[in-house]
Design a protein around this motif. Structure first.
Motif, PDB file in Angstrom:
ATOM      1  N   LYS A  11       0.684  -1.108  -0.037  1.00  0.00           N
ATOM      2  CA  LYS A  11       0.133   0.099   0.053  1.00  0.00           C
ATOM      3  C   LYS A  11       0.860   1.367   0.038  1.00  0.00           C
ATOM      4  N   GLN A  12       1.914   1.277   0.603  1.00  0.00           N
ATOM      5  CA  GLN A  12       2.780   2.384   0.708  1.00  0.00           C
ATOM      6  C   GLN A  12       3.618   2.511  -0.506  1.00  0.00           C
ATOM      7  N   ARG A  13       3.756   1.581  -1.351  1.00  0.00           N
ATOM      8  CA  ARG A  13       4.146   1.805  -2.562  1.00  0.00           C
ATOM      9  C   ARG A  13       3.099   2.443  -3.609  1.00  0.00           C
ATOM     10  N   PHE A  14       2.286   2.132  -3.619  1.00  0.00           N
ATOM     11  CA  PHE A  14       1.199   2.823  -4.428  1.00  0.00           C
ATOM     12  C   PHE A  14       0.961   4.243  -3.915  1.00  0.00           C
ATOM     13  N   GLU A  15       0.782   4.459  -2.499  1.00  0.00           N
ATOM     14  CA  GLU A  15       0.502   5.677  -2.159  1.00  0.00           C
ATOM     15  C   GLU A  15       1.815   6.725  -2.669  1.00  0.00           C
ATOM     16  N   LYS A  16       3.006   6.181  -2.438  1.00  0.00           N
ATOM     17  CA  LYS A  16       4.224   7.094  -2.700  1.00  0.00           C
ATOM     18  C   LYS A  16       4.146   7.402  -4.109  1.00  0.00           C
ATOM     19  N   ILE A  17       3.811   6.568  -5.110  1.00  0.00           N
ATOM     20  CA  ILE A  17       3.826   6.981  -6.650  1.00  0.00           C
ATOM     21  C   ILE A  17       2.562   7.890  -6.548  1.00  0.00           C
ATOM     22  N   LYS A  18       1.402   7.561  -6.077  1.00  0.00           N
ATOM     23  CA  LYS A  18       0.228   8.270  -6.385  1.00  0.00           C
ATOM     24  C   LYS A  18       0.507  10.030  -6.034  1.00  0.00           C
ATOM     25  N   THR A  19       1.248  10.030  -4.618  1.00  0.00           N
ATOM     26  CA  THR A  19       1.358  11.424  -4.084  1.00  0.00           C
ATOM     27  C   THR A  19       2.227  12.074  -4.910  1.00  0.00           C
ATOM     28  N   GLU A  20       3.555  11.501  -5.253  1.00  0.00           N
ATOM     29  CA  GLU A  20       4.499  12.042  -6.501  1.00  0.00           C
ATOM     30  C   GLU A  20       3.922  12.443  -7.372  1.00  0.00           C
ATOM     31  N   GLU A  21       2.738  11.935  -8.210  1.00  0.00           N
ATOM     32  CA  GLU A  21       2.366  12.094  -9.415  1.00  0.00           C
ATOM     33  C   GLU A  21       1.196  13.258  -9.496  1.00  0.00           C
ATOM     34  N   VAL A  22       0.437  13.126  -8.315  1.00  0.00           N
ATOM     35  CA  VAL A  22      -0.588  14.230  -8.062  1.00  0.00           C
ATOM     36  C   VAL A  22       0.308  15.516  -7.794  1.00  0.00           C
ATOM     37  N   SER A  23       1.334  15.560  -7.014  1.00  0.00           N
ATOM     38  CA  SER A  23       2.094  16.789  -6.892  1.00  0.00           C
ATOM     39  C   SER A  23       2.749  17.344  -8.017  1.00  0.00           C
ATOM     40  N   PHE A  24       2.948  16.411  -9.024  1.00  0.00           N
ATOM     41  CA  PHE A  24       3.629  16.846 -10.193  1.00  0.00           C
ATOM     42  C   PHE A  24       2.666  17.349 -11.181  1.00  0.00           C
ATOM     43  N   VAL A  25       1.510  16.964 -11.374  1.00  0.00           N
ATOM     44  CA  VAL A  25       0.408  17.363 -11.992  1.00  0.00           C
ATOM     45  C   VAL A  25      -0.061  18.733 -11.499  1.00  0.00           C
ATOM     46  N   LEU A  26      -0.236  18.873 -10.354  1.00  0.00           N
ATOM     47  CA  LEU A  26      -0.575  20.181  -9.521  1.00  0.00           C
ATOM     48  C   LEU A  26       0.476  21.260  -9.925  1.00  0.00           C
ATOM     49  N   SER A  27       1.790  20.979 -10.080  1.00  0.00           N
ATOM     50  CA  SER A  27       2.748  21.854 -10.279  1.00  0.00           C
ATOM     51  C   SER A  27       2.962  22.333 -11.991  1.00  0.00           C
ATOM     52  N   LEU A  28       2.106  21.607 -12.854  1.00  0.00           N
ATOM     53  CA  LEU A  28       2.131  21.833 -14.152  1.00  0.00           C
ATOM     54  C   LEU A  28       1.960  23.409 -14.599  1.00  0.00           C
ATOM     55  N   SER A  29       1.180  23.867 -13.681  1.00  0.00           N
ATOM     56  CA  SER A  29       0.636  25.329 -14.056  1.00  0.00           C
ATOM     57  C   SER A  29       1.704  26.344 -13.780  1.00  0.00           C
ATOM     58  N   GLN A  30       2.713  25.880 -13.005  1.00  0.00           N
ATOM     59  CA  GLN A  30       3.735  26.627 -12.680  1.00  0.00           C
ATOM     60  C   GLN A  30       5.032  26.272 -13.650  1.00  0.00           C
ATOM     61  N   LEU A  31       4.980  25.385 -14.307  1.00  0.00           N
ATOM     62  CA  LEU A  31       6.078  25.320 -15.119  1.00  0.00           C
ATOM     63  C   LEU A  31       6.120  26.287 -16.481  1.00  0.00           C
ATOM     64  N   ALA A  32       7.360  26.359 -16.838  1.00  0.00           N
ATOM     65  CA  ALA A  32       7.517  27.601 -17.875  1.00  0.00           C
ATOM     66  C   ALA A  32       8.646  26.889 -18.953  1.00  0.00           C
ATOM     67  N   ARG A  33       8.367  27.560 -20.003  1.00  0.00           N
ATOM     68  CA  ARG A  33       9.274  27.314 -21.144  1.00  0.00           C
ATOM     69  C   ARG A  33       9.787  28.758 -21.751  1.00  0.00           C
ATOM     70  N   LYS A  34      11.273  28.420 -21.809  1.00  0.00           N
ATOM     71  CA  LYS A  34      12.109  29.601 -22.127  1.00  0.00           C
ATOM     72  C   LYS A  34      11.927  29.943 -23.752  1.00  0.00           C
ATOM     73  N   VAL A  35      11.836  31.230 -24.068  1.00  0.00           N
ATOM     74  CA  VAL A  35      11.602  31.623 -25.556  1.00  0.00           C
ATOM     75  C   VAL A  35      12.443  32.911 -25.671  1.00  0.00           C
ATOM     76  N   GLY A  36      13.601  32.760 -26.140  1.00  0.00           N
ATOM     77  CA  GLY A  36      14.764  33.939 -26.150  1.00  0.00           C
ATOM     78  C   GLY A  36      14.971  34.209 -24.515  1.00  0.00           C
ATOM     79  N   ALA A  37      14.665  35.437 -24.165  1.00  0.00           N
ATOM     80  CA  ALA A  37      14.945  35.977 -22.869  1.00  0.00           C
ATOM     81  C   ALA A  37      13.847  35.953 -21.954  1.00  0.00           C
TER      82      ALA A  37
END
Length: 219
Positions: A11-37
């Motif tokens: 159960k802990q293995r599942f919860e670890k993966i779930k928590t990591e992936e949910v955190s990652f998806v929630l952070s997607l709105s903060q990710l940025a790409r660099k175009v020039g400066a």
């Protein structure tokens, strides 16, 4: 209730993966790409693809959890949880794995909740703990599988099942893809089993459905 360590770790293995992936998806709105400066938010299509990948990672972890606990419940003997009553007691995981596989199959299907419930009734008294855990969330589990199939199987059948589910949830046909759908807020049609208003996206809701089912299989 004393839960065997091997089950707790599953159960802990599942919860670890779930928590990591949910955190990652929630952070997607903060990710940025660099175009020039300058820096700009990542494109919507990339965000959707990354969300899809995280969803598949959680789904694979769910399948692995089902397989692992199913086998372990067959070999734990008196160390098992008292409410789980195997119809047969095996000595090791290899024997359990071979018995579940059978002679005519190359792999065991864990993605279909109805097949897992039917298998549980063969090996466990009343199919428990899988019958209740999967039966209580069956509507959601079937939807999760439909999204997964549309994501990994690029077939007309998988796409038709996905769009039929979309019409069921929204009340009308809507042009969307799995990743985009997962990032959208849950609709009232996303009930039952878990309050849709408690989650910001279908991705979060589905992740919590799987987590809750894990908690019923391994208390």
């Amino acid at each position: 209730m004393n839960v065997p360590l091997t089950l707790t770790k599953a159960k802990q293995r599942f919860e670890k993966i779930k928590t990591e992936e949910v955190s990652f998806v929630l952070s997607l709105s903060q990710l940025a790409r660099k175009v020039g400066a300058r820096h700009y938010p990542i494109k919507g299509a990339l965000r959707e693809s990354l969300c899809e990948m995280s969803f598949l990672a959680i789904f694979i972890a769910w399948e692995e959890f089902l397989e692992s606990t199913f086998e372990q419940y067959l070999v734990l003997g008196r160390k098992r949880i008292s409410s789980v009553r195997p119809k047969i007691q095996l000595d090791n995981l290899t024997t359990a794995r071979d018995l579940i596989l059978g002679e005519r199959r190359q792999y065991v299907e864990w993605s279909d909740p109805d097949l897992v419930r039917a298998r549980a009734k063969i090996f466990f008294r009343d199919g428990e703990p899988y019958e209740s855990a999967l039966g209580n969330a069956l509507t959601h589990l079937n939807r999760i599988r439909i999204v997964r199939n549309c994501s990994v199987h690029h077939s007309k059948y998988a796409a038709d099942k996905f769009h039929s589910m979309i019409r069921e949830l929204y009340g009308y046909g809507k042009k969307t893809k799995p990743g985009r759908f997962l990032l959208e807020p849950p609709t009232p049609g996303a009930m039952p089993a878990v309050s849709s208003s408690a989650y910001g996206s279908m991705f979060e809701l589905f992740a919590e459905v799987l987590s809750a089912a894990c908690g019923q299989i391994v208390p």
